[in-house]
Design an enzyme around this catalytic site. Structure first.
Site, PDB file in Angstrom:
ATOM      1  N   LYS A  97      44.024   0.862 -79.198  1.00  0.00           N
ATOM      2  CA  LYS A  97      44.405   2.363 -79.217  1.00  0.00           C
ATOM      3  C   LYS A  97      45.119   2.901 -80.382  1.00  0.00           C
ATOM      4  O   LYS A  97      45.317   2.079 -81.509  1.00  0.00           O
ATOM      5  CB  LYS A  97      45.327   2.737 -77.897  1.00  0.00           C
ATOM      6  CG  LYS A  97      46.611   1.940 -78.179  1.00  0.00           C
ATOM      7  CD  LYS A  97      47.310   2.219 -76.879  1.00  0.00           C
ATOM      8  CE  LYS A  97      48.694   1.331 -76.806  1.00  0.00           C
ATOM      9  NZ  LYS A  97      49.578   1.643 -75.428  1.00  0.00           N
TER      10      LYS A  97
ATOM     11  N   ARG B  51      55.273   5.293 -64.860  1.00  0.00           N
ATOM     12  CA  ARG B  51      54.567   5.821 -66.053  1.00  0.00           C
ATOM     13  C   ARG B  51      53.051   6.308 -65.446  1.00  0.00           C
ATOM     14  O   ARG B  51      52.942   7.419 -65.207  1.00  0.00           O
ATOM     15  CB  ARG B  51      54.815   5.061 -67.330  1.00  0.00           C
ATOM     16  CG  ARG B  51      54.431   5.748 -68.647  1.00  0.00           C
ATOM     17  CD  ARG B  51      54.426   4.973 -69.852  1.00  0.00           C
ATOM     18  NE  ARG B  51      53.633   3.894 -69.779  1.00  0.00           N
ATOM     19  CZ  ARG B  51      53.327   3.059 -71.024  1.00  0.00           C
ATOM     20  NH1 ARG B  51      53.992   3.402 -71.886  1.00  0.00           N
ATOM     21  NH2 ARG B  51      52.561   2.080 -70.918  1.00  0.00           N
TER      22      ARG B  51
ATOM     23  N   TYR C 174      69.106  11.996-102.852  1.00  0.00           N
ATOM     24  CA  TYR C 174      69.982  13.101-102.162  1.00  0.00           C
ATOM     25  C   TYR C 174      71.346  12.544-101.440  1.00  0.00           C
ATOM     26  O   TYR C 174      71.288  11.388-101.128  1.00  0.00           O
ATOM     27  CB  TYR C 174      69.241  13.486-100.990  1.00  0.00           C
ATOM     28  CG  TYR C 174      67.714  14.340-101.499  1.00  0.00           C
ATOM     29  CD1 TYR C 174      68.145  15.460-102.087  1.00  0.00           C
ATOM     30  CD2 TYR C 174      66.681  14.007-101.441  1.00  0.00           C
ATOM     31  CE1 TYR C 174      67.043  16.233-102.556  1.00  0.00           C
ATOM     32  CE2 TYR C 174      65.432  14.735-101.725  1.00  0.00           C
ATOM     33  CZ  TYR C 174      65.720  16.124-102.496  1.00  0.00           C
ATOM     34  OH  TYR C 174      64.583  16.927-102.753  1.00  0.00           O
TER      35      TYR C 174
ATOM     36  N   MET D 159      60.835  12.532 -99.679  1.00  0.00           N
ATOM     37  CA  MET D 159      59.413  12.935 -99.088  1.00  0.00           C
ATOM     38  C   MET D 159      58.312  11.887 -99.587  1.00  0.00           C
ATOM     39  O   MET D 159      57.340  11.557 -98.909  1.00  0.00           O
ATOM     40  CB  MET D 159      58.959  14.358 -99.137  1.00  0.00           C
ATOM     41  CG  MET D 159      57.757  14.627 -98.443  1.00  0.00           C
ATOM     42  SD  MET D 159      57.346  16.538 -98.408  1.00  0.00           S
ATOM     43  CE  MET D 159      58.273  17.285 -97.320  1.00  0.00           C
TER      44      MET D 159
END
Length: 345
Positions: free
Chosen positions: A35, A128, A242, A291
Site C-alpha cells: 500500500k 479502527r 534559520y 525547505m
C-alpha cells in the site's frame, strides 16, 4: 546534477521478504503489503520484484492502488483491498480482479449479492477497521455460507512484544473465528515476529520488507545520496541556518546540500544526533533543515566529496524517524518526488 539520488535495492527487499517468510512454518503463506505506493517506493516495481521472488498474495489500502499492482504482477496473484468495497469501488474491483476485505455489515449487505470473491476484516480490539464481535456473530452464518477467501484482523501493539493487548487480541480473534474453515490472518511484520501462535494461515508483512523496525535483522532497502552545492568557512562564534541555533565552536567548514523538508526530510531531524556520511566517515548535520537545503559540518574531512549520504547501511529510516520523533513508516512514505530514483535488481 543538484538533485539527490534515492537508490532502491529490490534485491534487499526480496531478501527481507524471504527472511520473514522463513520465520513461519512452511504451511503458513507470507504475503506482502504494498500500500501507499509500495511504502513510497513504487508499488508496481516493488510488487513485481516480490512476485518474481515468490510472493503470491498482495495487500493494498484502496482499490485504486490495486490497479498498478495488478498490472505489475499479472493475473495470477491475489490482491486484497483493506478498505473493502466503498462507494463506486465495485467497477474497479471487478475489472482488475481485486478482493475486498469487507469491514462492516453495510459492506457485507452491499457486496455479498454480487457473488464475487471477498474477505472479511474483524475488529479484535484496535477499534479502527473491521466488524466487531457482536456484528460478526449476527452475520456469521450468512458470511461463512458465502465462502470468504480470508478472515483477518490487525494487531495494535505488535511492535511491543510484551504488551498485554497482543494476547488479548489473539484470544479475541481465535474466539471470533472458531469453527471457520476460511484461511485466517492476524499478523503484519510485528505479529510475524511474535511467534507461531500469531501466524495462522497467512502473514502479511509490510514495513519489515522495506527495511524498517521492528524487523531488526532487515537489510537496508533505501539509500539517499545528496549533492553538495557549496562549502564555506564559518568562523568560531558564527551561526548557521534559520534561528541561528547552531554556533561554531571552532573555525569550521560547512557544506550545504540539496535536500530539505520539501523532499520528505522532516524538519525535526535538524541540529540533532544525525550524520551525513562521506563513505564511512560521519559528518554532523547542523542547524535547521529548511525547505530545500541542509547544512553539514565537514571540517574533519580531508576532501569534501560531490555527494554526502543520509541513508545507508549504517543510518536507516528508523534513525531519521527517531530524530524526528516519528516512525520509519512516515519517513519512507514521505520521500519526495524530486529525487532521481535508481532501482537495483
Amino acid at each position: 546534477m543538484a538533485v539527490a539520488t534515492l537508490t532502491i535495492d529490490l534485491n534487499s527487499l526480496v531478501e527481507n521478504w524471504r527472511a520473514l517468510d522463513a520465520v513461519s512454518a512452511d504451511a503458513v503463506e507470507t504475503a506482502a503489503v504494498v500500500k501507499a505506493d509500495g511504502y513510497g517506493l513504487d508499488a508496481g516495481r516493488v510488487a513485481a520484484a516480490l512476485a518474481k521472488g515468490g510472493a503470491k498474495t498482495f495487500f493494498v489500502a484502496v482499490a485504486e492502488e490495486g490497479v498498478a499492482v495488478r498490472k505489475a504482477v499479472g493475473a495470477e496473484p491475489e490482491i486484497y483491498v483493506f478498505s473493502g468495497c466503498c462507494g463506486e469501488d465495485a467497477a474497479l474491483l471487478n475489472s482488475h480482479d481485486l478482493i475486498p476485505l469487507l469491514n462492516s455489515p453495510e459492506q457485507v449487505y452491499q457486496f455479498l449479492p454480487s457473488a464475487k470473491p471477498f474477505g472479511i476484516q474483524l475488529d479484535s480490539g484496535m477499534n479502527r477497521l473491521g466488524m466487531e464481535p457482536e456484528e460478526f456473530a449476527a452475520l456469521k452464518d450468512q458470511i461463512t455460507g458465502a465462502g470468504p477467501k480470508l478472515v483477518m484482523s490487525h494487531l495494535a501493539c505488535a511492535d511491543e512484544p510484551e504488551h498485554p493487548q497482543n494476547k488479548a487480541q489473539l484470544d479475541c480473534f481465535r474466539a471470533m473465528t472458531e469453527g471457520l474453515t476460511a484461511r485466517k490472518s492476524l499478523s503484519a511484520t510485528g505479529g510475524t515476529l511474535l511467534g507461531a501462535d500469531y501466524h495462522f494461515d497467512l502473514n502479511r508483512p509490510g514495513v519489515g520488507l522495506y527495511g524498517g523496525a521492528p524487523f531488526v535483522d532487515a537489510k537496508a532497502v533505501v539509500r539517499l545520496s545528496i549533492p553538495v552545492i557549496q562549502t564555506r568557512t564559518v568562523r568560531e562564534g558564527e551561526t548557521v541556518g534559520y534561528g541561528a541555533n547552531w554556533t561554531a565552536q571552532r573555525d569550521s567548514k560547512v557544506a550545504t546540500i540539496a535536500s530539505g523538508y520539501a523532499d520528505g526530510l522532516i524538519r525535526g531531524i535538524g541540529n540533532g544526533t544525525l550524520n551525513l556520511y562521506a563513505g564511512d566517515t560521519p559528518c554532523p548535520l547542523i542547524g535547521r533543515v529548511s525547505m530545500d537545503l541542509i547544512t553539514v559540518d565537514v571540517t574533519d574531512l580531508d576532501h569534501v566529496p560531490d555527494h554526502l549520504d543520509l541513508l545507508n547501511d549504517t543510518q536507516t529510516v528508523d534513525h531519521l524517524a527517531d530524530a524526528a520523533g516519528t516512525i520509519g513508516y512516515e519517513i519512507l512514505t514521505s520521500l519526495g518526488a524530486r529525487y532521481n530514483r535508481v532501482y537495483k535488481g
